[in-house]
Write a protein that holds these residues in place. Structure first.
Motif, PDB file in Angstrom:
ATOM      1  N   GLN A 360     -42.459 -88.988 -66.176  1.00 46.17           N
ATOM      2  CA  GLN A 360     -43.346 -88.406 -67.186  1.00 46.17           C
ATOM      3  C   GLN A 360     -43.953 -87.087 -66.712  1.00 46.17           C
ATOM      4  O   GLN A 360     -44.160 -86.176 -67.518  1.00 46.17           O
ATOM      5  N   ASP A 361     -44.220 -86.950 -65.405  1.00 45.98           N
ATOM      6  CA  ASP A 361     -44.795 -85.676 -64.956  1.00 45.98           C
ATOM      7  C   ASP A 361     -43.721 -84.598 -64.740  1.00 45.98           C
ATOM      8  O   ASP A 361     -44.007 -83.516 -64.228  1.00 45.98           O
ATOM      9  N   GLN A 362     -42.491 -84.923 -65.172  1.00 46.11           N
ATOM     10  CA  GLN A 362     -41.470 -83.871 -65.285  1.00 46.11           C
ATOM     11  C   GLN A 362     -41.124 -83.654 -66.755  1.00 46.11           C
ATOM     12  O   GLN A 362     -40.099 -83.070 -67.075  1.00 46.11           O
ATOM     13  N   PHE A 363     -41.994 -84.132 -67.607  1.00 48.37           N
ATOM     14  CA  PHE A 363     -42.079 -83.750 -69.016  1.00 48.37           C
ATOM     15  C   PHE A 363     -40.826 -84.023 -69.859  1.00 48.37           C
ATOM     16  O   PHE A 363     -40.219 -83.095 -70.411  1.00 48.37           O
ATOM     17  N   PRO A 364     -40.457 -85.289 -69.994  1.00 52.01           N
ATOM     18  CA  PRO A 364     -39.259 -85.607 -70.791  1.00 52.01           C
ATOM     19  C   PRO A 364     -39.306 -85.093 -72.228  1.00 52.01           C
ATOM     20  O   PRO A 364     -38.283 -84.629 -72.751  1.00 52.01           O
ATOM     21  N   ALA A 365     -40.464 -85.137 -72.872  1.00 49.80           N
ATOM     22  CA  ALA A 365     -40.522 -84.706 -74.273  1.00 49.80           C
ATOM     23  C   ALA A 365     -40.387 -83.182 -74.373  1.00 49.80           C
ATOM     24  O   ALA A 365     -39.685 -82.662 -75.252  1.00 49.80           O
ATOM     25  N   GLN A 366     -41.043 -82.465 -73.471  1.00 46.28           N
ATOM     26  CA  GLN A 366     -40.923 -80.999 -73.454  1.00 46.28           C
ATOM     27  C   GLN A 366     -39.458 -80.612 -73.220  1.00 46.28           C
ATOM     28  O   GLN A 366     -38.930 -79.682 -73.838  1.00 46.28           O
ATOM     29  N   THR A 367     -38.812 -81.333 -72.315  1.00 46.42           N
ATOM     30  CA  THR A 367     -37.405 -81.081 -72.008  1.00 46.42           C
ATOM     31  C   THR A 367     -36.535 -81.293 -73.245  1.00 46.42           C
ATOM     32  O   THR A 367     -35.679 -80.466 -73.577  1.00 46.42           O
ATOM     33  N   LEU A 368     -36.776 -82.395 -73.938  1.00 42.68           N
ATOM     34  CA  LEU A 368     -35.975 -82.719 -75.123  1.00 42.68           C
ATOM     35  C   LEU A 368     -36.170 -81.669 -76.216  1.00 42.68           C
ATOM     36  O   LEU A 368     -35.205 -81.247 -76.866  1.00 42.68           O
ATOM     37  N   ARG A 379     -36.350 -76.235 -84.228  1.00 41.59           N
ATOM     38  CA  ARG A 379     -37.547 -76.188 -83.386  1.00 41.59           C
ATOM     39  C   ARG A 379     -38.408 -77.422 -83.646  1.00 41.59           C
ATOM     40  O   ARG A 379     -38.726 -77.739 -84.780  1.00 41.59           O
ATOM     41  N   SER A 380     -38.801 -78.087 -82.542  1.00 42.88           N
ATOM     42  CA  SER A 380     -39.652 -79.272 -82.625  1.00 42.88           C
ATOM     43  C   SER A 380     -40.815 -79.067 -81.659  1.00 42.88           C
ATOM     44  O   SER A 380     -40.977 -77.997 -81.089  1.00 42.88           O
ATOM     45  N   MET A 381     -41.605 -80.094 -81.481  1.00 40.50           N
ATOM     46  CA  MET A 381     -42.810 -79.976 -80.662  1.00 40.50           C
ATOM     47  C   MET A 381     -42.997 -81.185 -79.762  1.00 40.50           C
ATOM     48  O   MET A 381     -42.752 -82.304 -80.189  1.00 40.50           O
ATOM     49  N   GLU A 382     -43.467 -80.927 -78.535  1.00 34.90           N
ATOM     50  CA  GLU A 382     -43.836 -82.015 -77.628  1.00 34.90           C
ATOM     51  C   GLU A 382     -45.144 -82.650 -78.066  1.00 34.90           C
ATOM     52  O   GLU A 382     -46.099 -81.943 -78.411  1.00 34.90           O
ATOM     53  N   ARG A 383     -45.201 -83.969 -78.096  1.00 36.90           N
ATOM     54  CA  ARG A 383     -46.474 -84.676 -78.254  1.00 36.90           C
ATOM     55  C   ARG A 383     -46.465 -85.775 -77.193  1.00 36.90           C
ATOM     56  O   ARG A 383     -46.039 -86.893 -77.449  1.00 36.90           O
ATOM     57  N   GLY A 384     -46.877 -85.398 -75.989  1.00 36.42           N
ATOM     58  CA  GLY A 384     -46.853 -86.338 -74.884  1.00 36.42           C
ATOM     59  C   GLY A 384     -47.818 -85.863 -73.827  1.00 36.42           C
ATOM     60  O   GLY A 384     -48.930 -85.422 -74.145  1.00 36.42           O
ATOM     61  N   ILE A 385     -47.372 -85.892 -72.581  1.00 35.55           N
ATOM     62  CA  ILE A 385     -48.274 -85.632 -71.458  1.00 35.55           C
ATOM     63  C   ILE A 385     -48.836 -84.205 -71.494  1.00 35.55           C
ATOM     64  O   ILE A 385     -49.986 -83.974 -71.111  1.00 35.55           O
ATOM     65  N   GLY A 389     -53.129 -83.187 -71.988  1.00 35.54           N
ATOM     66  CA  GLY A 389     -54.012 -82.386 -71.126  1.00 35.54           C
ATOM     67  C   GLY A 389     -54.454 -83.126 -69.875  1.00 35.54           C
ATOM     68  O   GLY A 389     -53.795 -84.056 -69.419  1.00 35.54           O
ATOM     69  N   ARG A 390     -55.591 -82.668 -69.323  1.00 40.14           N
ATOM     70  CA  ARG A 390     -56.096 -83.253 -68.082  1.00 40.14           C
ATOM     71  C   ARG A 390     -57.445 -83.922 -68.302  1.00 40.14           C
ATOM     72  O   ARG A 390     -58.195 -83.555 -69.197  1.00 40.14           O
ATOM     73  N   GLY A 394     -59.511 -83.560 -63.621  1.00 39.48           N
ATOM     74  CA  GLY A 394     -58.408 -82.648 -63.323  1.00 39.48           C
ATOM     75  C   GLY A 394     -57.041 -83.289 -63.153  1.00 39.48           C
ATOM     76  O   GLY A 394     -56.086 -82.616 -62.773  1.00 39.48           O
ATOM     77  N   ASN A 395     -56.930 -84.577 -63.421  1.00 37.69           N
ATOM     78  CA  ASN A 395     -55.599 -85.217 -63.362  1.00 37.69           C
ATOM     79  C   ASN A 395     -54.962 -85.194 -64.749  1.00 37.69           C
ATOM     80  O   ASN A 395     -55.663 -85.118 -65.751  1.00 37.69           O
ATOM     81  N   HIS A 396     -53.624 -85.298 -64.781  1.00 33.28           N
ATOM     82  CA  HIS A 396     -52.983 -85.453 -66.089  1.00 33.28           C
ATOM     83  C   HIS A 396     -53.489 -86.731 -66.753  1.00 33.28           C
ATOM     84  O   HIS A 396     -53.648 -87.756 -66.084  1.00 33.28           O
ATOM     85  N   TYR A 397     -53.723 -86.673 -68.077  1.00 34.57           N
ATOM     86  CA  TYR A 397     -53.730 -87.935 -68.831  1.00 34.57           C
ATOM     87  C   TYR A 397     -52.267 -88.379 -68.889  1.00 34.57           C
ATOM     88  O   TYR A 397     -51.387 -87.549 -69.103  1.00 34.57           O
ATOM     89  N   TYR A 398     -52.009 -89.665 -68.710  1.00 34.91           N
ATOM     90  CA  TYR A 398     -50.638 -90.169 -68.863  1.00 34.91           C
ATOM     91  C   TYR A 398     -50.566 -91.012 -70.134  1.00 34.91           C
ATOM     92  O   TYR A 398     -50.721 -92.228 -70.068  1.00 34.91           O
ATOM     93  N   PRO A 399     -50.370 -90.392 -71.305  1.00 36.34           N
ATOM     94  CA  PRO A 399     -50.334 -91.185 -72.533  1.00 36.34           C
ATOM     95  C   PRO A 399     -49.124 -92.107 -72.540  1.00 36.34           C
ATOM     96  O   PRO A 399     -48.076 -91.765 -71.966  1.00 36.34           O
ATOM     97  N   LYS A 400     -49.295 -93.284 -73.168  1.00 31.83           N
ATOM     98  CA  LYS A 400     -48.148 -94.198 -73.251  1.00 31.83           C
ATOM     99  C   LYS A 400     -47.037 -93.570 -74.067  1.00 31.83           C
ATOM    100  O   LYS A 400     -45.869 -93.773 -73.799  1.00 31.83           O
ATOM    101  N   LEU A 401     -47.433 -92.807 -75.099  1.00 30.09           N
ATOM    102  CA  LEU A 401     -46.419 -92.218 -75.974  1.00 30.09           C
ATOM    103  C   LEU A 401     -46.025 -90.838 -75.450  1.00 30.09           C
ATOM    104  O   LEU A 401     -46.865 -89.985 -75.225  1.00 30.09           O
ATOM    105  N   GLU A 402     -44.738 -90.669 -75.259  1.00 27.16           N
ATOM    106  CA  GLU A 402     -44.175 -89.400 -74.799  1.00 27.16           C
ATOM    107  C   GLU A 402     -43.139 -89.021 -75.854  1.00 27.16           C
ATOM    108  O   GLU A 402     -42.010 -89.514 -75.826  1.00 27.16           O
TER     109      GLU A 402
END
Ligand SMILES: *Cc1c(COP(=O)(O)O)cnc(C)c1O
Length: 459
Positions: A360-368, A379-385, A389-390, A394-402
């Motif tokens: 998740q911290d290598q951003f699967p949704a952004q990659t897709l 064109r689509s949009m990331e809605r995930g980590i 935000g943080r 200062g840590n990432h939020y890790y949402p269940k939904l990516e």
């Protein structure tokens, strides 16, 4: 195409040509955009499913309304039309116009939130939470647990879990909860609706605790249509009847006209309470403009008033939901992992299941999202980590939904455009093993999904 989907309830009067590009051009464009679809030039996009915000096609009646807009500084007739439309369709007493939804969120958060207050909501929305936090509020997610499970196909996954409200009230005290922010539908859960029964239960709970309920009504028409189609007892009611009942279980709403209002810009804050209205009317002058235009031109308000009436037409809104369902059904038939049930404004690809090999911290949704653009010009949009935000620490939020959101603008694309989109996603899914994640090159300090830049990890 399968005839069970409703055909378009409109014909096309003006067309806007769009450009097809080659894969090489798109590879260059996405690299130049830092692998962030927000940073692409729209001219390089073939089918733009980034957002349904402000991207709707207006009707000939709305365009005609632009011409008769009243641009008077004070007492504009077009404001009166907007105010009357909101009172008529939503049933609230007071209407404070704003330039868009976040303008209303700004006013509301300033008026209602004291430092250290808690604002429960059925999942957060980016700008909504940003305004709550800027005013010292602490957001608390009170959506039902089912909403965090992308594959669970149950109706009304946008509902609030009343037990979570009880827990929050017990923990912090009702007097630290100024209002409940109830979004209808819930964007980040996949465009999931809230049932009328739940809205009523939430309102009754809130009244017992002397807490306000404010709707985020951005997509309230889609929510009303889901209630009509899926909740027992509403099949024969009109969208307007349902909308009015929804709003009756609240004390006000924030609204973005850019979504269900069928306009390219506009919004409002609606309230029933005199005292709160007075506060909002004096604040709006500072941030937006006079209480009779609030950052909109007269013509914008005219088109908005007309758009609201068109939005409650069942043939319009049912066709809109059908388009979304068509795209979702095609992907589902090819076993592409999507959020279920299919929501009101978008189909959400479940990037965790699409690319299980990307952390998740290598951003699967952004990659897709980046790869889908290269594949097809969609064109689509990331809605995930990245969107999440943080934390204040200062840590990432890790949402269940990516997720990757394929958002359908209103009255803009045809079923053929949706076929092009579905084919591209299905092709990417068949070659999913070869995808690699991304890392930050530049991370924006707030609402980082808009302007951050990335590079492929293999570089
Ligand atoms: C778009 C949106 C907003 C903010 O509205 P803007 O008009 O973009 O400022 C707020 N809440 C939800 C759920 C939205 O989708």
């Amino acid at each position: 195409m399968d005839r069970s989907y409703v055909a378009e309830p409109y014909k096309i009067k003006a067309v806007e040509p769009i450009k097809m590009t080659t894969r090489e051009q798109r590879q260059e464009a996405i690299a130049a955009a830092g692998y962030n679809t927000f940073l692409l030039n729209s001219e390089d996009v073939y089918i733009d499913l980034l957002t349904d915000s402000g991207t709707s096609a207006m009707s000939d009646h709305q365009w005609a309304g632009l011409m008769v807009g009243d641009e008077s500084y004070a007492g504009s007739r077009s404001f009166k039309h907007l105010e009357a439309a909101v009172r008529d369709l939503f049933g609230y007493r007071y209407v404070v116009p704003t330039h868009q939804g976040r303008g209303a969120e700004n006013l509301l958060s300033q008026i209602l939130i004291q430092h250290g207050d808690y604002v429960p909501g059925n999942m957060y929305f980016t700008t909504t939470r940003a305004h709550q936090e800027r005013n010292g509020g602490i957001f608390r997610d009170v959506i039902v647990d089912e909403a965090h499970d992308a594959s669970l196909d149950v109706p009304f996954k946008g509902n609030i879990d009343i037990n979570k409200l009880d827990e929050l009230a017990a923990e912090v005290g009702s007097d630290r909860i100024p209002y409940i922010c109830l979004a209808v539908t819930v964007n980040l859960a996949g465009g999931q609706p809230v049932s009328m029964a739940n809205m009523k239960a939430v309102y009754e709970w809130a009244q017992r605790h002397e807490i306000l309920v404010i709707l985020d009504a951005t997509r309230c028409i889609e929510n009303a249509c889901f209630i009509k189609q899926k909740e027992p007892g509403f099949a024969s009611e009109s969208i307007t009847q349902i909308l009015r009942e929804m709003c009756s279980y609240s004390d006000g709403c924030t609204m973005s006209g850019k979504k269900d209002g069928l306009v390219n810009i506009g919004g409002f804050l609606a309230l029933n309470d005199d005292r709160l209205y007075q506060k909002a009317a004096s604040l709006v002058v500072v941030y937006e403009g006079m209480p009779s235009y609030g950052g909109m031109a007269g013509r914008d308000m005219e088109a908005f008033a007309r758009g609201l009436y068109e939005s409650v037409d069942y043939s319009y809104i049912s066709h809109r939901l059908e388009q979304v369902r068509y795209l979702g059904d095609r992907l589902d038939a090819a076993n592409v992992p999507i959020v279920k049930p299919i929501g009101g404004h978008a189909v959400f690809l479940d990037a965790k299941r699409f690319y299980p090999h990307i952390r998740q911290d290598q951003f699967p949704a952004q990659t897709l999202a980046a790869l889908l653009y290269v594949q097809s010009g969609v064109r689509s949009m990331e809605r995930g980590i990245i969107s999440a935000g943080r934390t204040p620490q200062g840590n990432h939020y890790y949402p269940k939904l990516e997720l990757v959101r394929l958002t359908i603008p209103r009255r803009v694309y045809t079923y053929s455009h949706l076929d092009v989109t579905a084919d591209a996603v299905i092709d990417l899914y068949s070659e999913r093993e070869s995808a690699q994640g991304l890392r930050f090159v530049y991370e924006a300090p707030v609402l980082r999904f808009f302007t951050s830049r990335f590079e492929p990890i293999s570089q």
